[in-house]
Enzyme design. Structure first.
Site, PDB file in Angstrom:
ATOM      1  N   HIS A  17      24.007  -1.547   5.013  1.00  0.00           N
ATOM      2  CA  HIS A  17      23.755  -0.123   4.768  1.00  0.00           C
ATOM      3  C   HIS A  17      23.249   0.102   3.341  1.00  0.00           C
ATOM      4  O   HIS A  17      22.314   0.881   3.123  1.00  0.00           O
ATOM      5  CB  HIS A  17      25.049   0.702   4.951  1.00  0.00           C
ATOM      6  CG  HIS A  17      25.562   0.756   6.356  1.00  0.00           C
ATOM      7  ND1 HIS A  17      26.866   0.509   6.687  1.00  0.00           N
ATOM      8  CD2 HIS A  17      24.940   1.045   7.532  1.00  0.00           C
ATOM      9  CE1 HIS A  17      27.034   0.644   7.987  1.00  0.00           C
ATOM     10  NE2 HIS A  17      25.880   0.961   8.534  1.00  0.00           N
ATOM     11  N   LYS A  41      34.642   9.932  18.911  1.00  0.00           N
ATOM     12  CA  LYS A  41      34.652   8.529  18.471  1.00  0.00           C
ATOM     13  C   LYS A  41      35.599   8.399  17.294  1.00  0.00           C
ATOM     14  O   LYS A  41      35.261   8.776  16.169  1.00  0.00           O
ATOM     15  CB  LYS A  41      33.222   8.166  18.041  1.00  0.00           C
ATOM     16  CG  LYS A  41      32.829   6.741  18.299  1.00  0.00           C
ATOM     17  CD  LYS A  41      31.326   6.601  18.070  1.00  0.00           C
ATOM     18  CE  LYS A  41      30.966   5.364  17.303  1.00  0.00           C
ATOM     19  NZ  LYS A  41      29.561   5.254  16.998  1.00  0.00           N
ATOM     20  N   ARG A  90      17.880  -4.402  11.945  1.00  0.00           N
ATOM     21  CA  ARG A  90      18.267  -5.749  11.508  1.00  0.00           C
ATOM     22  C   ARG A  90      17.473  -6.789  12.283  1.00  0.00           C
ATOM     23  O   ARG A  90      16.841  -7.656  11.709  1.00  0.00           O
ATOM     24  CB  ARG A  90      19.771  -5.962  11.745  1.00  0.00           C
ATOM     25  CG  ARG A  90      20.660  -5.113  10.845  1.00  0.00           C
ATOM     26  CD  ARG A  90      22.086  -5.093  11.324  1.00  0.00           C
ATOM     27  NE  ARG A  90      22.189  -4.484  12.653  1.00  0.00           N
ATOM     28  CZ  ARG A  90      23.325  -4.228  13.271  1.00  0.00           C
ATOM     29  NH1 ARG A  90      24.464  -4.549  12.707  1.00  0.00           N
ATOM     30  NH2 ARG A  90      23.328  -3.654  14.462  1.00  0.00           N
ATOM     31  N   SER A 128      29.593  -3.197  11.178  1.00  0.00           N
ATOM     32  CA  SER A 128      30.849  -2.518  10.795  1.00  0.00           C
ATOM     33  C   SER A 128      31.961  -2.905  11.755  1.00  0.00           C
ATOM     34  O   SER A 128      33.111  -3.089  11.359  1.00  0.00           O
ATOM     35  CB  SER A 128      30.657  -1.003  10.807  1.00  0.00           C
ATOM     36  OG  SER A 128      29.738  -0.611   9.827  1.00  0.00           O
TER      37      SER A 128
HETATM   38  O1  PNS Z   1      25.634   4.122  12.775  1.00  0.00           O
HETATM   39  P1  PNS Z   1      25.327   4.548  14.188  1.00  0.00           P
HETATM   40  O2  PNS Z   1      26.624   4.713  14.971  1.00  0.00           O
HETATM   41  O3  PNS Z   1      24.362   3.642  14.876  1.00  0.00           O
HETATM   42  O4  PNS Z   1      24.643   5.998  14.081  1.00  0.00           O
HETATM   43  C1  PNS Z   1      24.289   6.732  15.237  1.00  0.00           C
HETATM   44  C2  PNS Z   1      23.954   8.200  14.854  1.00  0.00           C
HETATM   45  C3  PNS Z   1      25.121   8.817  14.153  1.00  0.00           C
HETATM   46  C4  PNS Z   1      22.733   8.205  13.944  1.00  0.00           C
HETATM   47  C5  PNS Z   1      23.635   8.984  16.169  1.00  0.00           C
HETATM   48  O5  PNS Z   1      24.663   8.798  17.080  1.00  0.00           O
HETATM   49  C6  PNS Z   1      23.400  10.462  15.923  1.00  0.00           C
HETATM   50  O6  PNS Z   1      22.365  10.841  15.428  1.00  0.00           O
HETATM   51  N1  PNS Z   1      24.404  11.301  16.244  1.00  0.00           N
HETATM   52  C7  PNS Z   1      24.331  12.730  16.045  1.00  0.00           C
HETATM   53  C8  PNS Z   1      24.251  13.477  17.387  1.00  0.00           C
HETATM   54  C9  PNS Z   1      22.829  13.535  17.901  1.00  0.00           C
HETATM   55  O7  PNS Z   1      21.961  14.154  17.326  1.00  0.00           O
HETATM   56  N2  PNS Z   1      22.589  12.862  19.056  1.00  0.00           N
HETATM   57  C10 PNS Z   1      21.320  12.894  19.768  1.00  0.00           C
HETATM   58  C11 PNS Z   1      20.237  12.094  19.103  1.00  0.00           C
HETATM   59  S1  PNS Z   1      20.368  10.363  19.314  1.00  0.00           S
END
Ligand code: PNS
Length: 162
Positions: A17, A41, A90, A128
């Site tokens: 990150h 979550k 990645r 993570s």
């Molecule tokens: O680190 P991660 O868990 O891969 O991040 C995922 C994240 C938080 C970027 C994604 O789940 C997100 O954007 N969540 C917010 C809700 C949302 O907008 N969801 C619809 C678009 S994917």
């Protein structure tokens, strides 16, 4: 002035990150690293702890700020007047998930562009989830997380090495 949002779970922040933050800070005027607060979550760290953690590791980057959001990412981006969503890739196995998210976000908001950076190969296998698992079992995760995060993990798992 271009503001980019780097959204994620950051539970916890890893060296991977930080690599994305470093690259984003070089490219954009302002990088807003935003913790997604997803009540469904349950994470190891609270959203406030994660924001604090991001502030800790972002201190060297003057144009990086930390925040959290709930609800849709694109709504948050609009509120923050950010035209870019930044994500790190990645390996090729990340692509499908990232593609789905980028296309979903594009469908909601044509004016917001998702931009990807490739993380350094040294960090390509860091996750993570595995760091949490290893730290909980007493593994030394110092090679995978910044010093500040190691301290946070030690607080969560007292008596363990990390
Ligand atoms: O680190 P991660 O868990 O891969 O991040 C995922 C994240 C938080 C970027 C994604 O789940 C997100 O954007 N969540 C917010 C809700 C949302 O907008 N969801 C619809 C678009 S994917």
């Amino acid at each position: 002035m271009t503001t980019a949002i780097y959204p994620g779970s950051f539970d916890p922040v890893t060296n991977g990150h930080v690599d994305v933050i470093r690259r984003g800070a070089r490219v954009f005027d302002h990088l807003l690293v935003a913790v997604a607060d997803n009540p469904a979550k349950k994470g190891l760290f609270t959203k406030d702890e994660r924001v604090e953690m991001i502030r800790d590791v972002s201190r060297p980057f003057k144009n990086v700020t930390a925040d959290w959001f709930d609800g849709l990412l694109v709504d948050y981006a609009r509120r923050k007047k950010a035209g870019v969503i930044l994500r790190g890739i990645r390996t090729v196995s990340d692509f499908e998930y990232e593609y789905q998210m980028a296309m979903t976000n594009r469908t909601f908001a044509q004016d917001i562009e998702t931009v990807f950076v490739m993380t350094h190969e040294e960090y390509s296998f860091i996750s993570s989830r595995l760091i949490k698992e290893a730290a909980a079992l007493g593994g030394d995760v110092g090679a995978f997380v910044p010093k500040e995060v190691e301290r946070w993990l030690r607080k969560k798992f007292p008596g363990k090495r990390s």
